[in-house]
Scaffold this active site. Structure first.
Site, PDB file in Angstrom:
ATOM      1  N   THR A  43      -0.407   1.197   4.631  1.00 23.52           N
ATOM      2  CA  THR A  43       0.724   0.565   5.315  1.00 23.52           C
ATOM      3  C   THR A  43       0.900   1.079   6.738  1.00 23.52           C
ATOM      4  OG1 THR A  43       2.189   2.187   4.272  1.00 23.52           O
ATOM      5  CG2 THR A  43       1.958   0.065   3.171  1.00 23.52           C
ATOM      6  N   HIS A  48       0.264  10.660   6.180  1.00 24.26           N
ATOM      7  CA  HIS A  48       1.128  11.712   6.725  1.00 24.26           C
ATOM      8  C   HIS A  48       1.211  12.852   5.720  1.00 24.26           C
ATOM      9  CE1 HIS A  48       4.295  10.256   4.022  1.00 24.26           C
ATOM     10  NE2 HIS A  48       4.099   9.038   4.509  1.00 24.26           N
ATOM     11  N   HIS A  51       1.473  12.711   1.933  1.00 23.45           N
ATOM     12  CA  HIS A  51       0.315  12.374   1.093  1.00 23.45           C
ATOM     13  C   HIS A  51      -0.518  13.599   0.736  1.00 23.45           C
ATOM     14  CE1 HIS A  51       0.925   8.387   3.260  1.00 23.45           C
ATOM     15  NE2 HIS A  51       0.959   8.039   1.995  1.00 23.45           N
ATOM     16  N   LYS A  85      12.918   2.449  -2.085  1.00 24.14           N
ATOM     17  CA  LYS A  85      13.081   1.999  -0.707  1.00 24.14           C
ATOM     18  C   LYS A  85      14.432   1.292  -0.597  1.00 24.14           C
ATOM     19  CE  LYS A  85       8.968   3.272   0.751  1.00 24.14           C
ATOM     20  NZ  LYS A  85       8.531   3.950  -0.467  1.00 24.14           N
ATOM     21  N   ARG A  89      10.027  -3.839   2.716  1.00 22.56           N
ATOM     22  CA  ARG A  89       9.119  -3.516   3.811  1.00 22.56           C
ATOM     23  C   ARG A  89       8.825  -4.755   4.646  1.00 22.56           C
ATOM     24  NH1 ARG A  89       5.914   1.213   2.975  1.00 22.56           N
ATOM     25  NH2 ARG A  89       6.110   2.117   0.898  1.00 22.56           N
ATOM     26  N   GLN A 179       0.345  -2.716  -9.933  1.00 15.95           N
ATOM     27  CA  GLN A 179      -0.161  -1.356 -10.052  1.00 15.95           C
ATOM     28  C   GLN A 179      -0.572  -1.057 -11.492  1.00 15.95           C
ATOM     29  OE1 GLN A 179       1.752   1.704  -7.744  1.00 15.95           O
ATOM     30  NE2 GLN A 179       1.222   3.293  -9.229  1.00 15.95           N
ATOM     31  N   ASP A 200       8.080   9.462  -7.385  1.00 16.35           N
ATOM     32  CA  ASP A 200       8.649   8.122  -7.281  1.00 16.35           C
ATOM     33  C   ASP A 200       7.733   7.059  -7.888  1.00 16.35           C
ATOM     34  OD1 ASP A 200       6.700   8.406  -5.346  1.00 16.35           O
ATOM     35  OD2 ASP A 200       7.838   7.445  -3.749  1.00 16.35           O
ATOM     36  N   LYS A 235      13.330  13.334   3.585  1.00 15.08           N
ATOM     37  CA  LYS A 235      12.087  13.478   2.854  1.00 15.08           C
ATOM     38  C   LYS A 235      11.122  14.355   3.642  1.00 15.08           C
ATOM     39  CE  LYS A 235       8.967  10.483   0.222  1.00 15.08           C
ATOM     40  NZ  LYS A 235       8.622   9.085  -0.066  1.00 15.08           N
ATOM     41  N   LYS A 238       9.159  14.045   7.303  1.00  9.78           N
ATOM     42  CA  LYS A 238       9.913  13.342   8.335  1.00  9.78           C
ATOM     43  C   LYS A 238      10.713  14.368   9.129  1.00  9.78           C
ATOM     44  CE  LYS A 238       8.981   9.290   6.318  1.00  9.78           C
ATOM     45  NZ  LYS A 238       8.263   8.170   6.914  1.00  9.78           N
ATOM     46  N   THR A 239      10.781  14.183  10.429  1.00 10.16           N
ATOM     47  CA  THR A 239      11.578  15.064  11.266  1.00 10.16           C
ATOM     48  C   THR A 239      12.430  14.208  12.182  1.00 10.16           C
ATOM     49  OG1 THR A 239      10.011  15.169  13.122  1.00 10.16           O
ATOM     50  CG2 THR A 239       9.648  16.699  11.285  1.00 10.16           C
TER      51      THR A 239
END
Length: 422
Positions: A43, A48, A51, A85, A89, A179, A200, A235, A238-239
């Site tokens: 995506t 990042h 993962h 989410k 998306r 999935q 998740d 999460k 993320k910053t």
């Protein structure tokens, strides 16, 4: 077989959130080598640090002799996983997904061994089977095994349904079945017995296990890894300035390294267990001695070095160490031009300049000083340096100040820096 109890090792390192049929799974992997998989939807054009734990966990299984399969969601990324989410998306184009698939496949190849015999890693794309599937066959052969009542009661779906401003589309709702079908196909064609993923993903993994049992009467297994949440509720990965990417062009190795150096002290030893391959007995001993001297900072540095080398390689780690010594130590270190390029990218504040009158103007222009008077006072007080050399009076820049003909490092004290890019 490897005498190590892999499940116990994963649990001791804090890497298990959910596990299905633990006793049966433990018995199988103690006596047989299995195939397992983890999926990654392309995506974006890079993975990042969120993962990292699934990739490292796959690597741990491979080291123990098992065969890891990485499934790229070329098809499922067209839908988008709605799990936890807040809103749907934005759909990605086929062109972007194909490009992103190529890029993240290359990233993944650095973590696993794809040429080590029977347990060589395998990289697959689920568009292989979804591009051939007939929708009526899918609804008949897959959809009939799932109860809507059960699906809408999954936490990830329920959270969206109760929000009138967002809700959930049928497109996203169907992701769970897609999935599940991935797991079914991988079980049939590649003898995959275990799916792993973030916490998740438990609902999606459970659906795959359910489908395989309903259609083949075979027991398969699922294991999820905890999602890391920072103390501010954001999460992990993320910053305030954005996501910490594994791609060096999106997050430089230096900034990547500094992210780990700036984690909370309370997380250091848990992260050493989760993200590194250092023996757990050694980590436990380090934790016992954390209050001695400056041990926590040393151990944090050990964590940062291990993960930076894992993701970016030894050469980039050496570059990061040069930059760190240059900025923060008293040693006289010579940087390479590529090191300055990292600093310019995202390492420290930088400004593009064509002409600056003098040092006082430069300090104001880079916001290291509030005014020329403020700049003058800092220079007099011996708190300003150019390229790590203390400056005691106002200065007119010359070519000798321009490292590689284009970089000048201004510093105020030990912690405040700015890069002039000529």
């Amino acid at each position: 077989m490897n005498p190590c109890n892999l499940i116990d090792m994963l649990r001791n390192r804090g890497l298990i959130s959910h596990i299905a049929h633990e006793n049966s799974l433990n018995e199988i992997i103690q006596n047989h080598f299995i195939s397992l998989y983890c999926g990654f939807d392309p995506t974006d054009d890079s993975l990042h640090i969120g993962h990292l734990l699934p990739l490292i966990t796959l690597k741990r299984f491979q080291i123990a002799g098992h065969r890891p399969i990485v499934l790229i969601g070329g098809a499922t990324s067209l839908i988008g996983d709605p799990s936890f989410k807040k809103k749907e998306r934005i759909f990605c184009s086929n062109k972007n997904i194909n490009l992103w698939t190529e890029k993240i496949s290359k990233q993944i190849s650095y973590f696993l061994d794809f040429n080590c015999g029977d347990n060589s890693a395998c990289l697959l794309n689920n568009n292989i089977w979804f591009n051939k599937i007939n929708i009526l066959s899918f609804l008949r052969d897959v959809g009939k095994h799932f109860s809507i009542n059960t699906m809408i009661n999954r936490t990830a779906v329920k959270q969206r349904i109760i929000r009138p401003d967002q809700g959930i589309s049928f497109t996203e709702f169907s992701y769970n079945l897609l999935q599940a079908y991935d797991f079914f196909i991988l079980h049939e064609k590649y003898q995959v017995l275990l799916q792993i993923g973030g916490a998740d993903q438990w609902g999606n993994i459970s659906s795959g296990m359910h489908l395989i049992y309903r259609r083949n009467r075979k027991k398969v297994f699922g294991l999820t890894i905890p999602l890391l949440i920072q103390s501010n509720g954001i999460k992990f990965g993320k910053t305030e300035s954005g996501t910490v990417w594994l791609n060096a062009k999106k997050t430089s190795p230096y900034k990547f390294y500094q992210f780990w150096m700036n984690i909370e002290d309370t997380n250091v030893y848990d992260f050493l267990k989760m993200f590194t391959f250092i023996d757990i007995l050694e980590i436990n001993q380090r934790e016992k001695e954390r209050h001695i001297g400056n041990n926590v900072m040393y151990d944090k540095s050990c964590l940062a070095k291990n993960i930076t080398e894992l993701v970016h390689g030894k050469e980039q780690l050496l570059s990061v160490e040069r930059i760190t010594h240059f900025l923060f130590s008293k040693q006289h270190i010579y940087l390479k031009e590529s090191d300055f390029e990292q600093l310019k990218q995202d390492g420290i504040p930088s400004v593009q300049v064509k002409y600056i009158k003098d040092l006082q103007d430069a300090l104001v222009y880079t916001s290291l000083a509030q005014s020329r008077t403020h700049a003058k006072n800092m220079i007099i007080s011996n708190s300003i340096s150019i390229n790590r050399q203390k400056i005691r009076k106002n200065h007119i820049f010359n070519n000798q100040d321009k490292l590689f003909g284009k970089f000048t490092l201004l510093s105020r004290g030990k912690k405040h820096h700015s890069l002039l890019c000529w």
